[in-house]
Every structure is written in structure tokens, then in C-alpha cells.
Scaffold this motif. Structure first.
Motif, PDB file in Angstrom:
ATOM      1  N   UNK A 115       0.844  -1.199   0.000  1.00 34.67           N
ATOM      2  CA  UNK A 115       0.000   0.000   0.000  1.00 34.67           C
ATOM      3  C   UNK A 115       0.875   1.243   0.000  1.00 34.67           C
ATOM      4  N   UNK A 116       0.608   2.209  -0.804  1.00 40.26           N
ATOM      5  CA  UNK A 116      -0.363   2.206  -1.884  1.00 40.26           C
ATOM      6  C   UNK A 116       0.153   1.375  -3.058  1.00 40.26           C
ATOM      7  N   UNK A 117      -0.730   0.630  -3.745  1.00 39.67           N
ATOM      8  CA  UNK A 117      -0.298  -0.290  -4.810  1.00 39.67           C
ATOM      9  C   UNK A 117      -0.073   0.410  -6.148  1.00 39.67           C
ATOM     10  N   UNK A 118       0.771   1.424  -6.135  1.00 39.06           N
ATOM     11  CA  UNK A 118       1.041   2.222  -7.332  1.00 39.06           C
ATOM     12  C   UNK A 118       2.527   2.155  -7.672  1.00 39.06           C
ATOM     13  N   UNK A 119       2.836   2.594  -8.879  1.00 32.63           N
ATOM     14  CA  UNK A 119       4.224   2.745  -9.314  1.00 32.63           C
ATOM     15  C   UNK A 119       4.763   4.018  -8.661  1.00 32.63           C
TER      16      UNK A 119
ATOM     17  N   UNK B  15      21.315  14.853   3.783  1.00 35.04           N
ATOM     18  CA  UNK B  15      21.676  14.224   5.050  1.00 35.04           C
ATOM     19  C   UNK B  15      21.815  12.743   4.726  1.00 35.04           C
ATOM     20  N   UNK B  16      22.795  12.080   5.299  1.00 35.32           N
ATOM     21  CA  UNK B  16      22.965  10.635   5.118  1.00 35.32           C
ATOM     22  C   UNK B  16      22.614   9.974   6.442  1.00 35.32           C
ATOM     23  N   UNK B  17      21.605   9.083   6.409  1.00 37.73           N
ATOM     24  CA  UNK B  17      21.138   8.412   7.622  1.00 37.73           C
ATOM     25  C   UNK B  17      20.925   6.926   7.334  1.00 37.73           C
ATOM     26  N   UNK B  18      20.803   6.163   8.403  1.00 39.76           N
ATOM     27  CA  UNK B  18      20.558   4.728   8.253  1.00 39.76           C
ATOM     28  C   UNK B  18      19.142   4.477   7.758  1.00 39.76           C
ATOM     29  N   UNK B  19      19.012   3.440   6.945  1.00 35.90           N
ATOM     30  CA  UNK B  19      17.684   3.031   6.482  1.00 35.90           C
ATOM     31  C   UNK B  19      17.131   1.977   7.431  1.00 35.90           C
ATOM     32  N   UNK B  20      15.836   1.793   7.360  1.00 36.14           N
ATOM     33  CA  UNK B  20      15.150   0.719   8.069  1.00 36.14           C
ATOM     34  C   UNK B  20      14.340  -0.041   7.033  1.00 36.14           C
ATOM     35  N   UNK B  21      14.178  -1.362   7.175  1.00 36.28           N
ATOM     36  CA  UNK B  21      13.434  -2.123   6.169  1.00 36.28           C
ATOM     37  C   UNK B  21      12.053  -1.545   5.864  1.00 36.28           C
ATOM     38  N   UNK B  22      11.361  -0.992   6.853  1.00 36.11           N
ATOM     39  CA  UNK B  22      10.032  -0.434   6.637  1.00 36.11           C
ATOM     40  C   UNK B  22      10.007   0.804   5.769  1.00 36.11           C
ATOM     41  N   UNK B  23      11.161   1.447   5.560  1.00 40.25           N
ATOM     42  CA  UNK B  23      11.204   2.642   4.703  1.00 40.25           C
ATOM     43  C   UNK B  23      10.792   2.315   3.273  1.00 40.25           C
ATOM     44  N   UNK B  24      11.089   1.094   2.843  1.00 39.60           N
ATOM     45  CA  UNK B  24      10.799   0.682   1.470  1.00 39.60           C
ATOM     46  C   UNK B  24       9.299   0.556   1.229  1.00 39.60           C
ATOM     47  N   UNK B  25       8.545   0.185   2.239  1.00 38.70           N
ATOM     48  CA  UNK B  25       7.116  -0.091   2.029  1.00 38.70           C
ATOM     49  C   UNK B  25       6.201   0.764   2.898  1.00 38.70           C
ATOM     50  N   UNK B  26       6.649   1.922   3.295  1.00 34.80           N
ATOM     51  CA  UNK B  26       5.842   2.804   4.134  1.00 34.80           C
ATOM     52  C   UNK B  26       4.499   3.095   3.448  1.00 34.80           C
ATOM     53  N   UNK B  27       3.416   3.030   4.215  1.00 31.76           N
ATOM     54  CA  UNK B  27       2.085   3.207   3.634  1.00 31.76           C
ATOM     55  C   UNK B  27       1.699   4.668   3.438  1.00 31.76           C
ATOM     56  N   UNK B  28       2.417   5.579   4.054  1.00 36.56           N
ATOM     57  CA  UNK B  28       2.167   7.014   3.885  1.00 36.56           C
ATOM     58  C   UNK B  28       3.445   7.677   3.377  1.00 36.56           C
TER      59      UNK B  28
END
Length: 189
Positions: A64-68, A147-160
Motif C-alpha cells: 500500500x499504496x499499490x502504485x508505481x 543528510x545521510x542516515x541509516x535506512x530501516x526495512x520499513x522505509x521501502x514499504x511505508x504506507x504514507x
């Protein structure tokens, strides 16, 4: 000569000083960063185009959202996909998925989706990417554009995704978290 540290898997968060409209309030996940240049995708630019309209077999896997999403200004006629697969590096790799960093990896959109059933977290599809020639990103970092910061796996699929820029900054420590409160249009203050 100092050896540069790879930023692969880290996030580039546009500073308020970023002047390129392609990257205003952008959050970019770096998929590759080495002496030959850098490549990433903008995580917070959804388009109105549904995944099913372009890649119908993958529609059921899209988060979600299921868009490109518009991954960046380069190569808008090509697609790449990211997904999270739980587990540590070195554990059995998943057919049709290549680890980029931690649990985040690239999905082979040429593979049959059925091969990945039950393995992937939410799939995110990107049209295009952000790319930098050798040394270009380093110059932008010195100019204060990112700014360079650490990523978290949830960043890739955040719903908002429209809230990702502020959310990533807010979770940082110290003064960097205050940047999340920066006004969208500081001239209105």
C-alpha cells in the motif's frame, strides 16, 4: 589517498537547501555506491499509475499504496522493484530476489511472481532511478544538499510515503530531528 566508505543501503534525505525540484523533500535509498558512481531510488514519490496497469502479474504483491513510484529522473521507461525478505545475510537466498542491504533487496521482475510467494514482504515498483556520476554525489554532500542516515526495512514499504521525509528526520538524534519541523514554505512564516 583515503578510501571512501560505501553508502549502499543508506538513505539520502534532501536538506531544505536542496534546489533540484526532482529531489525536493526526497528520501533516496542508495542501492549502489562505489568509485563508479551511485544509484538509488526515491522512496516517497508515488504516481497515480497502479502496478496492475503496468505489471499485472505483480499487482497482488504490491504494498500500500499499490502504485508505481517515480524512482528518480533517470530511465523513466524502465522499472525496478524492491522488497523486504526477513532473515540475515548468508541465510538461504530467495530465487528471483537479490539482497542489496540487510533485509532489502531487488526483485527480478522477469521471474514468475509465483516463485516468490510467501517469501517477500510488500513489493514496491519504481519507474526510473536517481543516478550520480563518480564524485557527483560526494560533491552534493559537501554542498549540504543531503543528510545521510541509516535506512530501516520499513522505509521501502511505508504506507504514507508523503510523510516519509519528516518521519525519517524525526527518528534521528539531536538537532537533525528538528529539521523535520522545517516549514514547507518558509516564506509564509
Amino acid at each position: 589517498m583515503t578510501e571512501s566508505v560505501s553508502l549502499t543501503g543508506r538513505l539520502l534525505v534532501a536538506t531544505p537547501a536542496m534546489t533540484d525540484p526532482n529531489f525536493d523533500r526526497a528520501v533516496v535509498l542508495l542501492l549502489d555506491h562505489d568509485a563508479e558512481g551511485s544509484l538509488g531510488v526515491v522512496l516517497n514519490r508515488p504516481t497515480p499509475v497502479e502496478v496492475g496497469a503496468v505489471l499485472e502479474p505483480w499487482a497482488d504483491f504490491a504494498g500500500e499504496p499499490p502504485v508505481i513510484f517515480q524512482g528518480g529522473p533517470v530511465g523513466l521507461d524502465s522499472a525496478l522493484a524492491l522488497a523486504v525478505v526477513p532473515g540475515e545475510q548468508g541465510e538461504g537466498e530467495v530465487l528471483g530476489w537479490r539482497r542489496v542491504h540487510g533485509a532489502i533487496g531487488l526483485v527480478d521482475l522477469e521471474a514468475p511472481p509465483e516463485v516468490l510467494v510467501g517469501e517477500l514482504g510488500a513489493l514496491r515498483v519504481f519507474a526510473g532511478y536517481a543516478g550520480w556520476a563518480p564524485g557527483q554525489l560526494e560533491d552534493e554532500l559537501l554542498e549540504g544538499a543531503w543528510f545521510v542516515v541509516d535506512s530501516e526495512p520499513g522505509d521501502v514499504s511505508v504506507t504514507a510515503p508523503e510523510r516519509l521525509w519528516r518521519a525519517v528526520l524525526r527518528r534521528q538524534r539531536g538537532e537533525l530531528a528538528l529539521v523535520a519541523t522545517y516549514a514547507d514554505d518558509p516564506t509564509l512564516n
